[in-house]
Design an enzyme around this catalytic site. Structure first.
Site: not given
Ligand code: T46
Length: 137
Positions: A49-51, A96
């Site tokens: 839950f980040h890039a 992702r």
């Protein structure tokens, strides 16, 4: 440009077993600066839950299986990793999410940079505003 690609590593399989070499800058498209593993993920836990702004990574599932959702503006891909001869390359500005980890999942991650919390984008609205600029969409 999606900044996501599946890589197939050369497999040396014979009657003695299976050997898969992964060479920095040859089999993966960057110099490896950091390696980490993700294991023992409880049922129904989702991770990621980040890039990242700069980071390039390759994810390899050494045992078990896991699903990876990769997202950029206007594009989404779900990849199931269950084969240690396959690497999932994820470049900068790709959101992702990792889920459906099997109990025995061993996920190896090869990374192009040392750990840097400032490289993470964890807010999805902010991610979209930055990714639209990055991808020019
Ligand atoms: C990514 C996906 C695939 C460190 O101290 N050093 C490290 O190299 C890493 C990667 C993490 N950490 C610490 C930071 C957190 O306190 O380990 C803890 C768990 O990290 P995080 O919640 O970011 O883990 P995931 O599974 O959500 O994400 C990780 C990577 O952080 C990330 O870069 O792309 O795996």
């Amino acid at each position: 440009m999606f900044n996501v690609a599946e890589l197939k590593f050369k497999t040396n399989k014979d009657k003695y077993g299976c050997l898969i070499p992964i060479e920095s800058r040859k089999d993966i498209p960057f110099q490896i600066e950091r390696v980490y593993t993700i294991t023992n993920v409880p049922d129904d836990v989702k991770r990621g839950f980040h890039a990242h702004r700069k980071l390039h990574q390759v994810l390899v599932c050494l045992n078990g299986n896991v699903k990876i959702r990769t997202i950029i503006p206007n594009k989404e891909l779900i990849t199931e990793l269950n084969d240690s001869s396959i690497g999932l390359y994820i470049g900068p500005f790709v959101w992702r999410e990792m889920y459906d980890f099997s109990k025995d999942c061993v996920l190896l991650v090869l990374a192009s940079e040392f750990f840097d919390e400032n490289d993470y984008i964890r807010n999805k609205d902010f991610y979209y505003s930055e990714a639209i600029k990055y991808f020019g969409v």
